[in-house]
Write a protein that holds these residues in place. Structure first.
Motif, mmCIF file in Angstrom:
data_model
loop_
_atom_site.group_PDB
_atom_site.id
_atom_site.type_symbol
_atom_site.label_atom_id
_atom_site.label_comp_id
_atom_site.label_asym_id
_atom_site.label_seq_id
_atom_site.Cartn_x
_atom_site.Cartn_y
_atom_site.Cartn_z
ATOM 1 N N LEU A 1 40.860 -18.365 -25.394
ATOM 2 C CA LEU A 1 39.624 -17.589 -25.244
ATOM 3 C C LEU A 1 39.649 -16.622 -24.062
ATOM 4 O O LEU A 1 40.170 -16.932 -22.997
ATOM 5 C CB LEU A 1 38.435 -18.529 -25.065
ATOM 6 C CG LEU A 1 38.072 -19.449 -26.240
ATOM 7 C CD1 LEU A 1 36.824 -20.246 -25.908
ATOM 8 C CD2 LEU A 1 37.835 -18.614 -27.495
ATOM 9 N N SER A 2 39.027 -15.460 -24.272
ATOM 10 C CA SER A 2 38.840 -14.474 -23.198
ATOM 11 C C SER A 2 37.346 -14.291 -22.951
ATOM 12 O O SER A 2 36.588 -14.103 -23.899
ATOM 13 C CB SER A 2 39.399 -13.108 -23.609
ATOM 14 O OG SER A 2 40.786 -13.163 -23.788
ATOM 15 N N VAL A 3 36.945 -14.333 -21.690
ATOM 16 C CA VAL A 3 35.543 -14.085 -21.343
ATOM 17 C C VAL A 3 35.480 -12.945 -20.332
ATOM 18 O O VAL A 3 36.232 -12.945 -19.347
ATOM 19 C CB VAL A 3 34.864 -15.360 -20.774
ATOM 20 C CG1 VAL A 3 33.442 -15.063 -20.336
ATOM 21 C CG2 VAL A 3 34.860 -16.489 -21.807
ATOM 22 N N ALA A 4 34.610 -11.965 -20.598
ATOM 23 C CA ALA A 4 34.410 -10.855 -19.652
ATOM 24 C C ALA A 4 33.158 -11.142 -18.835
ATOM 25 O O ALA A 4 32.118 -11.480 -19.405
ATOM 26 C CB ALA A 4 34.253 -9.551 -20.416
ATOM 27 N N ILE A 5 33.267 -11.048 -17.508
ATOM 28 C CA ILE A 5 32.111 -11.293 -16.645
ATOM 29 C C ILE A 5 31.784 -10.007 -15.887
ATOM 30 O O ILE A 5 32.597 -9.514 -15.105
ATOM 31 C CB ILE A 5 32.373 -12.448 -15.661
ATOM 32 C CG1 ILE A 5 32.770 -13.730 -16.448
ATOM 33 C CG2 ILE A 5 31.145 -12.716 -14.799
ATOM 34 C CD1 ILE A 5 32.991 -14.949 -15.589
ATOM 35 N N VAL A 6 30.601 -9.471 -16.147
ATOM 36 C CA VAL A 6 30.207 -8.210 -15.511
ATOM 37 C C VAL A 6 29.261 -8.529 -14.355
ATOM 38 O O VAL A 6 28.167 -9.055 -14.571
ATOM 39 C CB VAL A 6 29.525 -7.276 -16.526
ATOM 40 C CG1 VAL A 6 29.289 -5.906 -15.892
ATOM 41 C CG2 VAL A 6 30.340 -7.159 -17.801
ATOM 42 N N GLY A 7 29.693 -8.236 -13.133
ATOM 43 C CA GLY A 7 28.915 -8.566 -11.938
ATOM 44 C C GLY A 7 29.417 -9.873 -11.347
ATOM 45 O O GLY A 7 29.210 -10.935 -11.920
ATOM 46 N N ILE A 8 30.124 -9.794 -10.196
ATOM 47 C CA ILE A 8 30.700 -11.013 -9.601
ATOM 48 C C ILE A 8 29.871 -11.372 -8.366
ATOM 49 O O ILE A 8 30.368 -11.406 -7.234
ATOM 50 C CB ILE A 8 32.201 -10.803 -9.268
ATOM 51 C CG1 ILE A 8 32.928 -10.179 -10.462
ATOM 52 C CG2 ILE A 8 32.884 -12.128 -8.888
ATOM 53 C CD1 ILE A 8 32.907 -11.030 -11.740
ATOM 54 N N GLY A 9 28.583 -11.605 -8.592
ATOM 55 C CA GLY A 9 27.684 -11.981 -7.495
ATOM 56 C C GLY A 9 27.372 -13.460 -7.555
ATOM 57 O O GLY A 9 28.219 -14.260 -7.920
ATOM 58 N N GLY A 10 26.121 -13.814 -7.215
ATOM 59 C CA GLY A 10 25.716 -15.217 -7.177
ATOM 60 C C GLY A 10 25.928 -15.938 -8.495
ATOM 61 O O GLY A 10 26.369 -17.084 -8.524
ATOM 62 N N VAL A 11 25.646 -15.274 -9.604
ATOM 63 C CA VAL A 11 25.783 -15.913 -10.918
ATOM 64 C C VAL A 11 27.217 -15.759 -11.449
ATOM 65 O O VAL A 11 27.865 -16.735 -11.821
ATOM 66 C CB VAL A 11 24.789 -15.307 -11.931
ATOM 67 C CG1 VAL A 11 24.984 -15.927 -13.310
ATOM 68 C CG2 VAL A 11 23.358 -15.527 -11.454
ATOM 69 N N GLY A 12 27.712 -14.528 -11.442
ATOM 70 C CA GLY A 12 29.017 -14.242 -12.046
ATOM 71 C C GLY A 12 30.169 -14.969 -11.385
ATOM 72 O O GLY A 12 31.081 -15.450 -12.064
ATOM 73 N N SER A 13 30.134 -15.079 -10.053
ATOM 74 C CA SER A 13 31.262 -15.710 -9.370
ATOM 75 C C SER A 13 31.352 -17.193 -9.719
ATOM 76 O O SER A 13 32.439 -17.717 -9.944
ATOM 77 C CB SER A 13 31.155 -15.523 -7.855
ATOM 78 O OG SER A 13 30.000 -16.164 -7.358
ATOM 79 N N VAL A 14 30.216 -17.871 -9.779
ATOM 80 C CA VAL A 14 30.241 -19.304 -10.086
ATOM 81 C C VAL A 14 30.571 -19.535 -11.564
ATOM 82 O O VAL A 14 31.300 -20.467 -11.907
ATOM 83 C CB VAL A 14 28.922 -19.988 -9.664
ATOM 84 C CG1 VAL A 14 28.956 -21.472 -9.976
ATOM 85 C CG2 VAL A 14 28.694 -19.791 -8.172
ATOM 86 N N ALA A 15 30.076 -18.642 -12.438
ATOM 87 C CA ALA A 15 30.444 -18.739 -13.854
ATOM 88 C C ALA A 15 31.965 -18.592 -13.981
ATOM 89 O O ALA A 15 32.620 -19.344 -14.708
ATOM 90 C CB ALA A 15 29.728 -17.662 -14.661
ATOM 91 N N ALA A 16 32.538 -17.647 -13.224
ATOM 92 C CA ALA A 16 33.992 -17.426 -13.257
ATOM 93 C C ALA A 16 34.739 -18.648 -12.739
ATOM 94 O O ALA A 16 35.748 -19.071 -13.309
ATOM 95 C CB ALA A 16 34.352 -16.198 -12.425
ATOM 96 N N GLU A 17 34.238 -19.258 -11.658
ATOM 97 C CA GLU A 17 34.919 -20.435 -11.107
ATOM 98 C C GLU A 17 34.858 -21.598 -12.093
ATOM 99 O O GLU A 17 35.845 -22.306 -12.304
ATOM 100 C CB GLU A 17 34.317 -20.846 -9.755
ATOM 101 C CG GLU A 17 35.030 -22.070 -9.204
ATOM 102 C CD GLU A 17 34.655 -22.462 -7.785
ATOM 103 O OE1 GLU A 17 34.001 -21.674 -7.090
ATOM 104 O OE2 GLU A 17 35.034 -23.578 -7.370
ATOM 105 N N MET A 18 33.690 -21.795 -12.722
ATOM 106 C CA MET A 18 33.561 -22.901 -13.675
ATOM 107 C C MET A 18 34.518 -22.716 -14.852
ATOM 108 O O MET A 18 35.214 -23.647 -15.250
ATOM 109 C CB MET A 18 32.115 -22.996 -14.160
ATOM 110 C CG MET A 18 31.191 -23.558 -13.088
ATOM 111 S SD MET A 18 29.479 -23.595 -13.636
ATOM 112 C CE MET A 18 28.729 -24.589 -12.333
#
Lengths: 304, 304
Positions: free
Chosen positions: B87-104
């Motif tokens: 799977l590939s996931v694109a995360i737009v905005g690496i702030g409070g929400v995006g960074s933790v979503a990326a880490e998870m």
């Protein structure tokens, strides 16, 4: 490392002074000096730690680590955000729930954290937030202290690598909670809140006993085996039922909880679940008051 | 650094060989040698990176980073956990929400992450999880890639330091989503899910336009100004209302959102809120299916 390198330069300098003139060693010593100078440059390029901040400033500048938090005061949501620096929170169990609770409180600028765990970091823990692969082998409390002090050196961190369910561990646990050196005039125990983030009933009972003896408000948390649900319970001795009075069904039915754990599951399995328990710690309050600060006061923690 | 230190030891050895016997320099050279040996030990204690893992193993051992995640399969909750690697996931905005979503997602072992942000890390961001003080000055996408590849080198990371609302940025955004080099046989776009973690309406509209054009499922998220509440919206082109059809009230009323932001608040202020949006990304699914895997399939992402 930089101090070591500086002393090496001094040593080389005194060797150079003591050489007969001319000496065939002079060029070798010069070469060594330039090597040490190069290493000093390399050592200096290592990451610079954030320095401590004397007072929490509300100034809206990118370089202020408390800018966004102090904004809560300007917005009228919190009366005196800076009082968070007077608070001590004890976190028992630095796993999926406890480690993230500790990181959140550290970033919020909590005054002091007491961390309790007997375990070490393993690669198998990487499914959860917080610990990093390079910390494998360190005790969880040491690894947590390392990360947390890098994130916010203003927080006073106390690590206890031990099992609170042993006789000696329980005594150390009690005396560390009683210690008031951080805020000598505080009433009751030396901490404002105890967060139970453990994964077994025995440890929960130890926290319960300690908090009952000290009339200490605490919160209990748990994650289901498949990690898609959990529970939070606020316990105020003398006000709410104590934890032993309302045991989980499995304990009340006399089943040994160890027979229920499946190989390799060990509760809190799933990465994307982690945040929610720590979040729930605050939600418990936030749902009532919409602020961390007001809610902390509301939960029975009174400030002078 | 270790190579440099080894050469210094060689240099010192040859100096020692060339000294007349006896020499008053012998003890100085010995002292230097022990200093270099000590520095070598220090340099060796520097963190070792986790190596890549070819196949996700279900073996229950402390050294297996996927042990707890693969347990979901043994427990019958997930059919084929390993498919997460496709799977590939694109995360737009690496702030409070995006960074933790990326880490998870990184810790879950997602196959590939595409990260988009134009901003740099500041000390003022330290109220939120993820970024560390030593990353101040780096772009958010570079800092995130650094941290995420340390945590899990198995994840393919692609960083885009740019603003998707500019004409050129939008084109790069579109072509990066269309790129199928990671999984050439995939139907539709090159990604399985787009997570919008931005803090303004303009960027949300850009994500909406791109996803509508590509028939791409995405999720929108937002955090309230005081950061104690937020929203999540699942958007499936052709099935749900599109984001532009159901704009926030403030946008529908024609108010310029920039006039609503208070100095220093900039949305997602409060540390203890951060986890909840990322959590909600999965809860949205998990509430229905109790597993990440099944839910991903259910949300319209079909696998071969």
């Amino acid at each position: 490392m930089e101090a070591e390198l500086k002393e090496m330069l001094n040593d080389l300098d005194s060797i150079k002074q003591s050489l007969p003139d001319p000496s065939n060693l002079a060029s070798s010593i010069l070469k060594l000096q330039s090597r040490v100078e190069h290493l000093t440059k390399l050592a200096k390029s290592a990451p610079v730690r954030r320095t401590k901040v004397q007072d929490m400033s509300a100034e809206v500048v990118d370089s202020n680590p408390y800018s966004r938090l102090m904004a809560l005061q300007r917005m009228g949501i919190v009366d005196n955000y800076e009082r968070i620096r007077e608070l001590s929170v004890a976190i028992v169990g630095i796993g999926g729930v406890g480690s993230v609770a500790a990181e959140m409180l550290t970033r919020c600028g909590i005054g002091r954290l007491l961390l309790y765990d007997y375990d070490t970091v393993e690669l198998a823990n990487m499914n959860r937030l917080f610990f990093r692969p390079e910390q494998v082998g360190m005790t969880k409390t040491d690894a947590a202290s390392q990360t947390l002090s890098d994130i916010n050196p203003d927080v006073v961190l106390e690590s206890f690598t031990m099992n609170i369910t042993t006789v000696q561990g329980f005594e150390t646990f009690m005396s560390s909670l009683r210690n008031k050196s951080f805020r000598p005039n505080k009433e009751g125990s030396g901490v404002d809140l105890v967060l139970s983030c453990v994964d077994n009933y025995e440890a929960r009972m130890a926290v319960n006993q300690a908090c009952n003896e000290m009339n200490q408000t605490w919160m209990e948390s748990g994650v289901s085996e498949d990690a898609v649900s959990g529970h939070i319970q606020l316990l105020i001795p003398g006000e709410t039922a104590c934890f032993a009075c309302a045991p989980p069904l499995v304990v009340a039915s006399g089943v040994d909880e160890r027979t229920l754990k499946r190989e390799g599951s060990l509760c809190s399995i799933f990465t994307y679940y982690h945040g929610s328990c720590c979040r729930a710690f605050s939600a418990k309050y936030a749902e009532v008051t919409a602020t961390f600060w007001t809610c902390v006061s509301l939960s029975g923690l009174q400030f002078p």
